[in-house]
Design a protein around this motif. Sequence first.
Motif, PDB file in Angstrom:
ATOM      1  N   LEU A   1       0.819  -1.213   0.000  1.00 20.26           N
ATOM      2  CA  LEU A   1       0.000   0.000   0.000  1.00 20.26           C
ATOM      3  C   LEU A   1       0.851   1.260   0.000  1.00 20.26           C
ATOM      4  N   ASN A   2       2.018   1.204   0.641  1.00 19.61           N
ATOM      5  CA  ASN A   2       2.892   2.379   0.649  1.00 19.61           C
ATOM      6  C   ASN A   2       3.296   2.770  -0.773  1.00 19.61           C
ATOM      7  N   SER A   3       3.744   1.782  -1.558  1.00 21.49           N
ATOM      8  CA  SER A   3       4.124   2.064  -2.952  1.00 21.49           C
ATOM      9  C   SER A   3       2.925   2.532  -3.765  1.00 21.49           C
ATOM     10  N   PHE A   4       1.771   1.901  -3.560  1.00 20.27           N
ATOM     11  CA  PHE A   4       0.570   2.297  -4.303  1.00 20.27           C
ATOM     12  C   PHE A   4       0.182   3.736  -3.997  1.00 20.27           C
ATOM     13  N   PHE A   5       0.203   4.097  -2.713  1.00 23.81           N
ATOM     14  CA  PHE A   5      -0.190   5.457  -2.330  1.00 23.81           C
ATOM     15  C   PHE A   5       0.843   6.487  -2.802  1.00 23.81           C
ATOM     16  N   ILE A   6       2.114   6.113  -2.844  1.00 22.39           N
ATOM     17  CA  ILE A   6       3.133   7.028  -3.372  1.00 22.39           C
ATOM     18  C   ILE A   6       2.853   7.333  -4.836  1.00 22.39           C
TER      19      ILE A   6
ATOM     20  N   VAL B   1      -4.983  -0.246   6.568  1.00 23.42           N
ATOM     21  CA  VAL B   1      -5.006   0.444   5.272  1.00 23.42           C
ATOM     22  C   VAL B   1      -4.927   1.960   5.485  1.00 23.42           C
ATOM     23  N   LEU B   2      -5.729   2.475   6.406  1.00 23.87           N
ATOM     24  CA  LEU B   2      -5.700   3.914   6.696  1.00 23.87           C
ATOM     25  C   LEU B   2      -4.351   4.348   7.268  1.00 23.87           C
ATOM     26  N   ALA B   3      -3.765   3.500   8.103  1.00 29.12           N
ATOM     27  CA  ALA B   3      -2.456   3.827   8.678  1.00 29.12           C
ATOM     28  C   ALA B   3      -1.418   3.985   7.581  1.00 29.12           C
ATOM     29  N   TYR B   4      -1.383   3.049   6.632  1.00 26.13           N
ATOM     30  CA  TYR B   4      -0.416   3.148   5.533  1.00 26.13           C
ATOM     31  C   TYR B   4      -0.675   4.382   4.674  1.00 26.13           C
ATOM     32  N   LEU B   5      -1.941   4.764   4.519  1.00 27.19           N
ATOM     33  CA  LEU B   5      -2.256   5.978   3.764  1.00 27.19           C
ATOM     34  C   LEU B   5      -1.625   7.199   4.423  1.00 27.19           C
ATOM     35  N   PHE B   6      -1.818   7.363   5.730  1.00 25.50           N
ATOM     36  CA  PHE B   6      -1.268   8.534   6.421  1.00 25.50           C
ATOM     37  C   PHE B   6       0.256   8.452   6.536  1.00 25.50           C
TER      38      PHE B   6
END
Length: 585
Positions: free
Chosen positions: A427-432, A488-493
């Motif tokens: 998720l980190n790479s996706f959100f980046i 999921v929300l944690a990785y977003l922030f």
Amino acid sequence: MSTTTTNDFFKSKVLGHPAGLFVLFFTEMWERFSFYGMRVLLINFLTFSIIGDNPGWGWSAENAAALYGTYAMLLYITPIFGGILADRYIGYRRAVVIGSIIMTLGHASMAIETPLFLYIGLGLLVIGTGFFKPNMTSILSEMYKGHSDKKDGAYTIFYMGVNAGAFFGMMLCGYLAENVGWSWGFGLAGVFMFFGTLQFWLAKPLFGTVGEVPSKADRIAAEEAAKTSLNAEDKRNPFTLVDKLLILVTIVIGLLYAFNDPLSKIGNINLFPFKAGSVDGQNVMVLIALILFLVLVITRIARYTTVVRDRMIAVVVFAFFTVFFWMSFEQGASSLVIFARDNVDRTLEGGSLMTFNIVNTILTIVPLLIVSWVLILLAKQTWNRIPGSNIVLAVCFIGVWGVVVWMLYQYFTADKSEITVSWFSILNSFFIITFASSISKIWDSKYNPSAAVKYGLGLIVMAIGFGLLAFGAYGVTEGIKVSMIWLVLAYLFHTLGELCLSPVGLSYVSKLVPARMIAFMFGMWYLAIAIGNKLAAILGGQIENITKEYSLSTFFLIFTIVPTIAGLIVMSLNPILKKLMHGVK
């Protein structure tokens, strides 16, 4: 190094950039695939139960984190030496190939799954990264000499390769490891590291003299240019014998500490078998090294004139707060892996499973289609010059497509499925990839805040992610699991915080530091990141102890409160830091 052929790169273009950029893109992509693919497995494998269909080694979280923390710390130290060797003796391209081969051997060693080969594998990965990491960007920089207007776009494309590799590496290596066997996950990382090396080596005709071994004349010219470029400020403050001794002593103590932490916990071998009162010898030596390092930094900075001294103080302040950021952010490699495995409800069925399958398919197929399209464009432009490299890349992508289709088929044909632990790490790479351009546009607009505000925002936004985890885990007891939405929300922030802070640091080092000190200050900056990574592992390794003594929510509150306080402090220092920077923006 010679740059006489750099203009030739712009004769064959892919998406407006030289084809050679996309060779680097794919080389970096496969290296990041292997690095993050292994990284997402290590803590999970070491701490997984020793019984069951896919047994791990059953280590405690504390011991596993001690080993990982030292590994992560060393990854930011060896590139300093690899960059020096490439600059002076072996050239950037040869350094990349040497590093890639060593890392391939490292992944192969880890796939054997014995303690000896695990340690050998991690050691080889640290050494290989030292050769590889600094020299990919050096090649890129040399390619774009005389084309500075294109450089920002080139680095953006290159950065997408980093995140694409991390995304697919964590997804596919993680899925194979958790559903087939750990050695399959470690092995897949090594396979693509090998193919990445091969496609880069076969693309030699595309690079001409860029990145080649520097000739004696080139080295002499570079040294003379460096000497003549030193201004009066630099010449009046050379490194003294005391400076060099302090650097040597702090490096030696730091390395001994890095090795002693896992040795004392895992092997019961203590390199510092003494105590000062109730304080362990290891901690005493760390304190001594810290004091000596502060003496070194303070005495060197004090010898500069006012403006330069003030700017370097600003860099030191930013480096200090960098430690707090990475100490928290890098929980993604340790405690969050354990949390996802043991405390998150990852079992889906019925409508929720179908929703996940649709989202996961889109999440996987769309970026893979885009990257495959780039591969086709590259092949069209370079087939006549580097057919071997293109064939290797095609084989790589056929393999990736095969694993992806098989993985998605397994999900879709299951009536009930458990999401892999490693899936959350993508998720980190996706959100980046999703938010990087938007954040960049904000920084380029009239709303662009100062460096201190960006730092504060980065720390506080990231802390919100941990705050959500603390809230979601409140009252959780053994046997009760939380919804995956909290993770999921944690990785977003966490990602939004990273986008606020991470790009700022190195930029300000290059702007604020005088020429003669830039290598030293870059080294100090990476040291701050290395310390942050080690602290992250140490604290992350306490998740089991803190949860047992207090609660899981209390553990996450640590990473909510500490970064928030650090963020507020650095934002309050904004007027002082602006003054110290003397107009640098």
